[in-house]
Structures are given as structure tokens and as C-alpha cells.
Motif scaffolding. Structure first.
Motif, PDB file in Angstrom:
ATOM      1  N   LEU A  42       0.807  -1.038   0.308  1.00 37.01           N
ATOM      2  CA  LEU A  42       0.172   0.029   0.053  1.00 37.01           C
ATOM      3  C   LEU A  42       0.877   1.262   0.102  1.00 37.01           C
ATOM      4  CD1 LEU A  42      -2.776  -0.899   2.536  1.00 37.01           C
ATOM      5  CD2 LEU A  42      -2.778  -0.926  -0.294  1.00 37.01           C
ATOM      6  N   ARG A  43       2.126   1.326   0.858  1.00 35.66           N
ATOM      7  CA  ARG A  43       2.766   2.441   0.812  1.00 35.66           C
ATOM      8  C   ARG A  43       3.810   2.833  -0.340  1.00 35.66           C
ATOM      9  NH1 ARG A  43       7.793   3.893   1.881  1.00 35.66           N
ATOM     10  NH2 ARG A  43       8.187   1.605   2.708  1.00 35.66           N
ATOM     11  N   ARG A  44       4.498   1.582  -0.694  1.00 34.49           N
ATOM     12  CA  ARG A  44       5.473   1.621  -1.813  1.00 34.49           C
ATOM     13  C   ARG A  44       4.877   1.750  -3.130  1.00 34.49           C
ATOM     14  NH1 ARG A  44      10.063  -1.950   0.383  1.00 34.49           N
ATOM     15  NH2 ARG A  44       9.476  -3.042  -1.498  1.00 34.49           N
ATOM     16  N   THR A  45       3.818   0.622  -3.230  1.00 38.18           N
ATOM     17  CA  THR A  45       3.651   0.305  -4.528  1.00 38.18           C
ATOM     18  C   THR A  45       2.028   1.210  -5.075  1.00 38.18           C
ATOM     19  OG1 THR A  45       4.287  -1.715  -4.700  1.00 38.18           O
ATOM     20  CG2 THR A  45       2.486  -1.500  -6.203  1.00 38.18           C
ATOM     21  N   VAL A  46       1.274   1.250  -4.003  1.00 38.95           N
ATOM     22  CA  VAL A  46      -0.140   1.807  -4.424  1.00 38.95           C
ATOM     23  C   VAL A  46       0.047   3.219  -4.254  1.00 38.95           C
ATOM     24  CG1 VAL A  46      -2.311   2.307  -3.677  1.00 38.95           C
ATOM     25  CG2 VAL A  46      -1.516  -0.052  -3.725  1.00 38.95           C
ATOM     26  N   LEU A  47       0.648   3.874  -3.249  1.00 38.42           N
ATOM     27  CA  LEU A  47       0.631   5.280  -3.065  1.00 38.42           C
ATOM     28  C   LEU A  47       2.243   5.878  -3.442  1.00 38.42           C
ATOM     29  CD1 LEU A  47      -0.861   5.824   0.305  1.00 38.42           C
ATOM     30  CD2 LEU A  47      -2.006   6.114  -1.808  1.00 38.42           C
ATOM     31  N   ARG A  48       3.253   5.040  -3.606  1.00 38.91           N
ATOM     32  CA  ARG A  48       4.605   5.382  -3.882  1.00 38.91           C
ATOM     33  C   ARG A  48       4.988   6.666  -2.982  1.00 38.91           C
ATOM     34  NH1 ARG A  48       7.905   7.325  -8.956  1.00 38.91           N
ATOM     35  NH2 ARG A  48       9.930   6.309  -8.534  1.00 38.91           N
ATOM     36  N   GLU A  49       4.701   6.337  -1.793  1.00 35.64           N
ATOM     37  CA  GLU A  49       5.079   7.278  -0.504  1.00 35.64           C
ATOM     38  C   GLU A  49       6.041   6.698   0.407  1.00 35.64           C
ATOM     39  OE1 GLU A  49       1.949   9.408   2.290  1.00 35.64           O
ATOM     40  OE2 GLU A  49       2.054   7.193   2.692  1.00 35.64           O
ATOM     41  N   ARG A  50       6.826   7.910   0.933  1.00 32.90           N
ATOM     42  CA  ARG A  50       8.006   7.579   1.797  1.00 32.90           C
ATOM     43  C   ARG A  50       7.292   7.173   3.080  1.00 32.90           C
ATOM     44  NH1 ARG A  50      12.766   8.469  -0.718  1.00 32.90           N
ATOM     45  NH2 ARG A  50      12.727   9.999  -2.250  1.00 32.90           N
ATOM     46  N   ASP A  51       7.949   6.559   3.953  1.00 31.08           N
ATOM     47  CA  ASP A  51       7.398   6.072   5.445  1.00 31.08           C
ATOM     48  C   ASP A  51       7.735   7.290   6.182  1.00 31.08           C
ATOM     49  OD1 ASP A  51       6.251   5.134   7.562  1.00 31.08           O
ATOM     50  OD2 ASP A  51       7.586   3.411   7.732  1.00 31.08           O
ATOM     51  N   ARG A  52       6.715   7.983   6.499  1.00 34.27           N
ATOM     52  CA  ARG A  52       6.732   9.217   7.303  1.00 34.27           C
ATOM     53  C   ARG A  52       5.876   9.438   8.166  1.00 34.27           C
ATOM     54  NH1 ARG A  52       8.779  12.668   2.458  1.00 34.27           N
ATOM     55  NH2 ARG A  52      10.821  12.596   2.475  1.00 34.27           N
ATOM     56  N   PRO A  53       5.902  10.195   9.473  1.00 34.27           N
ATOM     57  CA  PRO A  53       4.854  10.291  10.399  1.00 34.27           C
ATOM     58  C   PRO A  53       3.760  11.118   9.602  1.00 34.27           C
ATOM     59  CG  PRO A  53       6.971  10.896  11.477  1.00 34.27           C
ATOM     60  CD  PRO A  53       7.282  10.777   9.841  1.00 34.27           C
ATOM     61  N   GLY A  54       2.552  10.695   9.802  1.00 33.58           N
ATOM     62  CA  GLY A  54       1.133  11.233   9.131  1.00 33.58           C
ATOM     63  C   GLY A  54       1.031  10.815   7.821  1.00 33.58           C
ATOM     64  N   GLY A  55       1.783   9.855   7.431  1.00 32.36           N
ATOM     65  CA  GLY A  55       1.482   9.545   5.970  1.00 32.36           C
ATOM     66  C   GLY A  55       0.192   9.048   5.577  1.00 32.36           C
ATOM     67  N   ALA A  56      -0.406   9.242   4.162  1.00 28.36           N
ATOM     68  CA  ALA A  56      -1.461   8.834   3.882  1.00 28.36           C
ATOM     69  C   ALA A  56      -1.674   7.180   3.734  1.00 28.36           C
ATOM     70  CB  ALA A  56      -1.677   9.335   2.290  1.00 28.36           C
ATOM     71  N   ASN A  57      -0.627   6.477   3.949  1.00 25.43           N
ATOM     72  CA  ASN A  57      -0.653   4.988   3.805  1.00 25.43           C
ATOM     73  C   ASN A  57      -1.195   4.313   5.237  1.00 25.43           C
ATOM     74  OD1 ASN A  57       1.757   3.392   5.583  1.00 25.43           O
ATOM     75  ND2 ASN A  57       2.435   5.532   4.964  1.00 25.43           N
ATOM     76  N   ILE A  58      -0.969   5.346   6.290  1.00 29.89           N
ATOM     77  CA  ILE A  58      -1.446   4.787   7.671  1.00 29.89           C
ATOM     78  C   ILE A  58      -3.148   4.772   7.552  1.00 29.89           C
ATOM     79  CG2 ILE A  58      -1.828   5.362  10.123  1.00 29.89           C
ATOM     80  CD1 ILE A  58       0.953   6.889   9.621  1.00 29.89           C
ATOM     81  N   GLY A  59      -3.970   5.691   6.895  1.00 29.81           N
ATOM     82  CA  GLY A  59      -5.099   5.709   6.961  1.00 29.81           C
ATOM     83  C   GLY A  59      -5.755   4.436   5.772  1.00 29.81           C
ATOM     84  N   LEU A  60      -4.879   4.452   4.824  1.00 27.92           N
ATOM     85  CA  LEU A  60      -5.140   3.655   3.665  1.00 27.92           C
ATOM     86  C   LEU A  60      -5.123   2.064   4.481  1.00 27.92           C
ATOM     87  CD1 LEU A  60      -6.247   2.788   0.702  1.00 27.92           C
ATOM     88  CD2 LEU A  60      -3.594   3.071   0.002  1.00 27.92           C
ATOM     89  N   ILE A  61      -4.242   1.747   5.016  1.00 34.54           N
ATOM     90  CA  ILE A  61      -4.066   0.430   5.836  1.00 34.54           C
ATOM     91  C   ILE A  61      -5.353   0.255   6.675  1.00 34.54           C
ATOM     92  CG2 ILE A  61      -2.772  -0.918   7.390  1.00 34.54           C
ATOM     93  CD1 ILE A  61      -0.136   0.591   6.375  1.00 34.54           C
ATOM     94  N   ASP A  62      -5.601   1.412   7.362  1.00 33.01           N
ATOM     95  CA  ASP A  62      -6.557   1.365   8.249  1.00 33.01           C
ATOM     96  C   ASP A  62      -8.044   1.090   7.374  1.00 33.01           C
ATOM     97  OD1 ASP A  62      -7.908   1.908  11.050  1.00 33.01           O
ATOM     98  OD2 ASP A  62      -8.952   3.248  10.015  1.00 33.01           O
ATOM     99  N   LEU A  63      -8.241   1.719   6.539  1.00 32.47           N
ATOM    100  CA  LEU A  63      -9.332   1.532   5.573  1.00 32.47           C
ATOM    101  C   LEU A  63      -9.650   0.242   5.150  1.00 32.47           C
ATOM    102  CD1 LEU A  63      -9.609   5.110   4.046  1.00 32.47           C
ATOM    103  CD2 LEU A  63     -11.492   3.988   5.388  1.00 32.47           C
ATOM    104  N   THR A  64      -8.491  -0.264   4.284  1.00 28.62           N
ATOM    105  CA  THR A  64      -8.493  -1.561   3.738  1.00 28.62           C
ATOM    106  C   THR A  64      -8.593  -2.702   4.704  1.00 28.62           C
ATOM    107  OG1 THR A  64      -6.620  -0.408   2.452  1.00 28.62           O
ATOM    108  CG2 THR A  64      -6.953  -3.181   2.348  1.00 28.62           C
ATOM    109  N   ALA A  65      -8.101  -2.791   5.907  1.00 24.75           N
ATOM    110  CA  ALA A  65      -8.364  -3.521   6.830  1.00 24.75           C
ATOM    111  C   ALA A  65      -9.785  -3.487   7.389  1.00 24.75           C
ATOM    112  CB  ALA A  65      -7.496  -3.507   7.985  1.00 24.75           C
ATOM    113  N   ARG A  66     -10.439  -2.468   7.676  1.00 23.70           N
ATOM    114  CA  ARG A  66     -11.773  -2.473   8.251  1.00 23.70           C
ATOM    115  C   ARG A  66     -12.598  -2.840   6.955  1.00 23.70           C
ATOM    116  NH1 ARG A  66     -12.592   1.145  12.622  1.00 23.70           N
ATOM    117  NH2 ARG A  66     -10.628   1.803  13.269  1.00 23.70           N
ATOM    118  N   TYR A  67     -12.485  -2.412   5.629  1.00 28.77           N
ATOM    119  CA  TYR A  67     -13.454  -2.755   4.566  1.00 28.77           C
ATOM    120  C   TYR A  67     -13.351  -4.449   4.419  1.00 28.77           C
ATOM    121  CZ  TYR A  67     -15.353  -3.222  -0.102  1.00 28.77           C
ATOM    122  OH  TYR A  67     -15.972  -3.639  -0.770  1.00 28.77           O
TER     123      TYR A  67
END
Length: 179
Positions: A42-67
């Protein structure tokens, strides 16, 4: 979130500690109806985001797990998932989940991390991720607060770890649904 019958499993640890292998082993042992929510994907492939505090991937992981849980899947969330960046999200997932939740931290010493990293089959990844990177990323015993996690050391083989998590979570007594 989820049902009384769904299982939420969180597997954390340093790079090359075996998180992805354990998640794959759980799916292989259990079968269909087990979603793997991988931080790297989710972080590297889907969003291509660096691992930083407050990153968008945190919410995406949460949403994906909940869904997935809300749609009757058992869920394995796996990744380095640093406690200071992802801890609140993980704690909220565990507390909101109606079914069985289990969290694990794979405790692997840095020297073993280097050895395991060298066995990866992706040559591009091995060129891009150096021992210096691993050293920068490594956090010794980066545990979540309140004893939320079970620590699994290097003395537990991959098969032993998979069997333990299946047993602890009760997945060893649940039939997979052929979707």
C-alpha cells in the motif's frame, strides 16, 4: 467493525524479520477468505509514498483492513509499522474489531536481519536496499504499549510461528469460505 467470527492479526517487526513470509504462510495454511494488508504494497506500490509520520498510507491500511473485516474476511496486517507512527491506528483497529484480534512482534537481532536480507531473491531490491538502509530503519524492540503484542523470537521457525498464530487466533478451527 468486522463480526464476532472475523480474525484480525497484526504482524510487525524490522525489515527482513519474516513478516511477509509469515503472512504468506498463514494464507497458504488457511486458504481463501484471508486478506493480507501489506504495508509495503500500500505504501510503496499503491501510493509510492515514503514512510513518514502522518503519511497517507496509515489511513489506507486502516481503511483496507476495516473494509475487508466488514466484508467477512479475516485480515492480516503486516509491515514494519513503527509504533510511534502506526501504533494509534493499530490500537484503534484492535479495539474496534468485534472478533478475535492478535498482534505479534517478530524480534530479530540486527545481525540476523542482515543475513535474512541477503537471501531475498529480488536483485533490484538488494541493490536498492543496502545494509546502511537496514541499519537506519532498525529499531530494537519497537513494541506497542500495554503489552498488546506477543513477541516471537528467532528461535521460532517459520512453520512454528504460522502454527502458533493459527492456534492463538483460532483460525485453526475455522473453515475458509471459497469466494
Amino acid at each position: 467493525m468486522g463480526t464476532d467470527d472475523t480474525r484480525l492479526i497484526v504482524i510487525r517487526g524490522n525489515s527482513a524479520s519474516g513478516k511477509s513470509s509469515v503472512a504468506a504462510g498463514l494464507r497458504e495454511s488457511f486458504g481463501r477468505n484471508l486478506a493480507i494488508v501489506g504495508q509495503d504494497n500500500l505504501r510503496r506500490t499503491v501510493l509510492r509514498e515514503r514512510d513518514r509520520p502522518g503519511g497517507a498510507n496509515i489511513g489506507l491500511i486502516d481503511l483496507t483492513a476495516r473494509y475487508a473485516l466488514d466484508n467477512g474476511f479475516h485480515v492480516v496486517v503486516e509491515g514494519i509499522l513503527y509504533a510511534d507512527r502506526y501504533g494509534t491506528m493499530i490500537q484503534e483497529l484492535v479495539h474496534a474489531h468485534r472478533g478475535v484480534s492478535r498482534c505479534y512482534y517478530l524480534d530479530v537481532p540486527y545481525e540476523e536481519t542482515l543475513l535474512r536480507h541477503a537471501t531475498k531473491h529480488d536483485a533490484t531490491y538488494l541493490r536498492e536496499v543496502t545494509p546502511d538502509h537496514l541499519s537506519d530503519w532498525y529499531r530494537e524492540k519497537d513494541l506497542l504499549p500495554d503489552g498488546l503484542e506477543t513477541v516471537i523470537g528467532t528461535d521460532s521457525t517459520l512453520n512454528d510461528t504460522v502454527r502458533r498464530i493459527l492456534r492463538d487466533s483460532g483460525l485453526d478451527e475455522v473453515l475458509p469460505i471459497d469466494r
